[in-house]
Design a protein around this motif. Structure first.
Motif, PDB file in Angstrom:
ATOM      1  N   ASP A 151      11.540  -5.678  14.824  1.00 25.34           N
ATOM      2  CA  ASP A 151      12.192  -6.950  14.520  1.00 25.34           C
ATOM      3  C   ASP A 151      11.296  -8.165  14.739  1.00 25.34           C
ATOM      4  N   SER A 152      10.265  -8.037  15.573  1.00 24.30           N
ATOM      5  CA  SER A 152       9.488  -9.230  15.928  1.00 24.30           C
ATOM      6  C   SER A 152       7.985  -9.087  15.699  1.00 24.30           C
ATOM      7  N   PHE A 153       7.537  -7.964  15.155  1.00 27.94           N
ATOM      8  CA  PHE A 153       6.110  -7.732  14.948  1.00 27.94           C
ATOM      9  C   PHE A 153       5.506  -8.835  14.083  1.00 27.94           C
ATOM     10  N   GLN A 154       4.338  -9.340  14.498  1.00 25.14           N
ATOM     11  CA  GLN A 154       3.656 -10.427  13.783  1.00 25.14           C
ATOM     12  C   GLN A 154       2.353  -9.907  13.160  1.00 25.14           C
ATOM     13  N   PRO A 155       2.385  -9.440  11.909  1.00 23.15           N
ATOM     14  CA  PRO A 155       1.153  -8.941  11.284  1.00 23.15           C
ATOM     15  C   PRO A 155       0.062 -10.002  11.227  1.00 23.15           C
ATOM     16  N   ALA A 156       0.453 -11.281  11.058  1.00 27.44           N
ATOM     17  CA  ALA A 156      -0.540 -12.355  10.957  1.00 27.44           C
ATOM     18  C   ALA A 156      -1.332 -12.527  12.243  1.00 27.44           C
ATOM     19  N   ALA A 157      -0.807 -12.006  13.360  1.00 28.48           N
ATOM     20  CA  ALA A 157      -1.541 -12.098  14.618  1.00 28.48           C
ATOM     21  C   ALA A 157      -2.854 -11.324  14.550  1.00 28.48           C
ATOM     22  N   PHE A 158      -2.906 -10.320  13.646  1.00 30.06           N
ATOM     23  CA  PHE A 158      -4.159  -9.585  13.484  1.00 30.06           C
ATOM     24  C   PHE A 158      -5.263 -10.469  12.915  1.00 30.06           C
ATOM     25  N   LEU A 159      -4.880 -11.534  12.198  1.00 28.32           N
ATOM     26  CA  LEU A 159      -5.884 -12.484  11.721  1.00 28.32           C
ATOM     27  C   LEU A 159      -6.563 -13.171  12.902  1.00 28.32           C
ATOM     28  N   ALA A 160      -5.752 -13.608  13.881  1.00 30.17           N
ATOM     29  CA  ALA A 160      -6.308 -14.236  15.079  1.00 30.17           C
ATOM     30  C   ALA A 160      -7.102 -13.229  15.898  1.00 30.17           C
ATOM     31  N   LEU A 161      -6.622 -11.971  15.920  1.00 31.20           N
ATOM     32  CA  LEU A 161      -7.340 -10.928  16.647  1.00 31.20           C
ATOM     33  C   LEU A 161      -8.703 -10.672  16.002  1.00 31.20           C
ATOM     34  N   GLY A 162      -8.738 -10.632  14.675  1.00 33.15           N
ATOM     35  CA  GLY A 162     -10.015 -10.482  13.973  1.00 33.15           C
ATOM     36  C   GLY A 162     -10.941 -11.653  14.244  1.00 33.15           C
ATOM     37  N   ALA A 163     -10.371 -12.865  14.303  1.00 21.97           N
ATOM     38  CA  ALA A 163     -11.179 -14.041  14.628  1.00 21.97           C
ATOM     39  C   ALA A 163     -11.802 -13.905  16.001  1.00 21.97           C
ATOM     40  N   ALA A 164     -11.036 -13.370  16.969  1.00 24.18           N
ATOM     41  CA  ALA A 164     -11.563 -13.208  18.322  1.00 24.18           C
ATOM     42  C   ALA A 164     -12.721 -12.218  18.359  1.00 24.18           C
ATOM     43  N   VAL A 165     -12.604 -11.120  17.598  1.00 26.45           N
ATOM     44  CA  VAL A 165     -13.687 -10.131  17.551  1.00 26.45           C
ATOM     45  C   VAL A 165     -14.953 -10.756  16.966  1.00 26.45           C
ATOM     46  N   ILE A 166     -14.798 -11.453  15.851  1.00 27.93           N
ATOM     47  CA  ILE A 166     -15.957 -12.044  15.175  1.00 27.93           C
ATOM     48  C   ILE A 166     -16.588 -13.137  16.033  1.00 27.93           C
ATOM     49  N   MET A 167     -15.747 -13.942  16.690  1.00 32.01           N
ATOM     50  CA  MET A 167     -16.296 -14.985  17.556  1.00 32.01           C
ATOM     51  C   MET A 167     -16.948 -14.406  18.804  1.00 32.01           C
ATOM     52  N   GLY A 168     -16.526 -13.192  19.178  1.00 36.78           N
ATOM     53  CA  GLY A 168     -17.219 -12.499  20.261  1.00 36.78           C
ATOM     54  C   GLY A 168     -18.648 -12.168  19.869  1.00 36.78           C
ATOM     55  N   LEU A 169     -18.832 -11.738  18.627  1.00 30.18           N
ATOM     56  CA  LEU A 169     -20.179 -11.495  18.111  1.00 30.18           C
ATOM     57  C   LEU A 169     -20.985 -12.791  18.071  1.00 30.18           C
ATOM     58  N   GLU A 170     -20.307 -13.892  17.693  1.00 29.53           N
ATOM     59  CA  GLU A 170     -20.993 -15.181  17.663  1.00 29.53           C
ATOM     60  C   GLU A 170     -21.468 -15.576  19.054  1.00 29.53           C
ATOM     61  N   LEU A 171     -20.657 -15.305  20.078  1.00 24.72           N
ATOM     62  CA  LEU A 171     -21.039 -15.647  21.447  1.00 24.72           C
ATOM     63  C   LEU A 171     -22.312 -14.925  21.875  1.00 24.72           C
ATOM     64  N   ILE A 172     -22.466 -13.684  21.443  1.00 22.10           N
ATOM     65  CA  ILE A 172     -23.663 -12.923  21.790  1.00 22.10           C
ATOM     66  C   ILE A 172     -24.902 -13.578  21.187  1.00 22.10           C
TER      67      ILE A 172
END
Length: 298
Positions: A151-172
């Motif tokens: 009832d409450s799953f947010q598929p769009a949250a995976f967009l933010a999760l993907g952003a976090a992964v990619i920005m983790g690479l940027e931090l390196i």
């Protein structure tokens, strides 16, 4: 030859706090542009293009006026950092059109956790139990924010999760780039390359913005340029482990802007998930500072 800035932790903390307010402001404009608030919604690629276009114009103008000394850039690092930076910010702008800004911002705070995990194969760093514990705590918070029920799953949250992964690479890559070049040069090269990438990406989806959308695009670029300037100068004046906790003020600003601009009030799930993510991130930042203090005493 680039001369490192004198250490000033108090000023660094203030700069990061100001940068947090600016960054949250860019997500507010991105949400307005990605919804029907200011007209027909713009693609995240066009919002990202506006961010790089007007940020580059602001930084290039500052460089032309102030004429800081420039050296030969490390192009490979700059290109990698810019690709990841563009990808991360585009996914972030896409996510805030569908989920609360506070949720997207909280999930984006996973980027230091992903940077830690990715540093194992990429930088050959060793990760101890404290770091793994911090990562586990933060990831539990992210799962809560995903709301994994029918009832409450947010598929769009995976967009933010993907952003976090990619920005983790940027931090390196930023870690490799820091100390090699001046803040002005890092900002100029990053935004010039980002503008080129964003221009190619936006061509298939570009549409004529309304006057208010143009103003919001300009606002995103100027706020991001100011945020980058504050962030780079803060990192040059204090250890990353010291300034990192102050960047979490972005979550407060994001929630405040979302309430003022869109009447969105974080619910109990949003608050609990954000607190858990912040707890993990703060534990990671504390442990980084503790390890560095031990090394300095050795």
């Amino acid at each position: 030859m680039f001369e490192p800035k004198a250490q000033n932790p108090a000023l660094a903390a203030l700069l990061i706090f100001i940068a947090s307010a600016f960054i949250a402001g860019t997500t507010l404009f991105a949400k307005a542009l990605g919804t029907e608030t200011l007209g027909a919604p713009l693609s995240p690629f066009q919002i990202s293009h506006g961010r790089f276009l007007f940020a580059f114009m602001a930084i290039a103008t500052a460089v032309a006026v102030m004429r800081p000394p420039l050296s030969r850039p490390h192009w490979r690092l700059h290109i990698g950092r810019t690709l990841f930076g563009w990808g991360g910010v585009t996914l972030m702008f896409a996510s805030v059109a569908f989920i609360p800004m506070s949720d997207a911002t909280a999930i984006s705070f996973l980027n230091p956790v992903f940077a830690m995990v990715l540093a194992i194969p990429l930088l050959k760093e060793r990760v101890g139990p404290w770091r793994w514990s911090a990562a586990g705590i933060a990831l539990i918070g992210a799962v809560i924010l995903l709301r994994p029920t029918p009832d409450s799953f947010q598929p769009a949250a995976f967009l933010a999760l993907g952003a976090a992964v990619i920005m983790g690479l940027e931090l390196i890559i930023i870690k490799k780039l820091s100390g090699r070049e001046s803040p002005f040069q890092i900002l100029l090269v990053n935004n010039a390359l980002g503008l080129g990438i964003a221009t190619l990406a936006v061509l298939p989806v570009w549409q004529m913005p309304t006057l208010h959308q143009w103003m919001a695009l300009v606002g995103i670029g100027l706020l991001m340029a100011c945020a980058q300037a504050c962030f780079v100068n803060a990192m040059a004046r204090a250890d990353a482990s010291f300034v990192a906790p102050f960047s979490y003020a972005t979550l407060i600003f994001a929630a405040l802007y979302d309430f003022v601009g869109f009447d969105v009030i974080p619910d109990a799930i949003s608050l609990s998930g954000a607190v858990i993510i912040l707890s993990g991130a703060l534990l990671l930042a504390w442990r980084e500072g503790y390890n560095k203090s031990l090394k300095s005493k050795a």
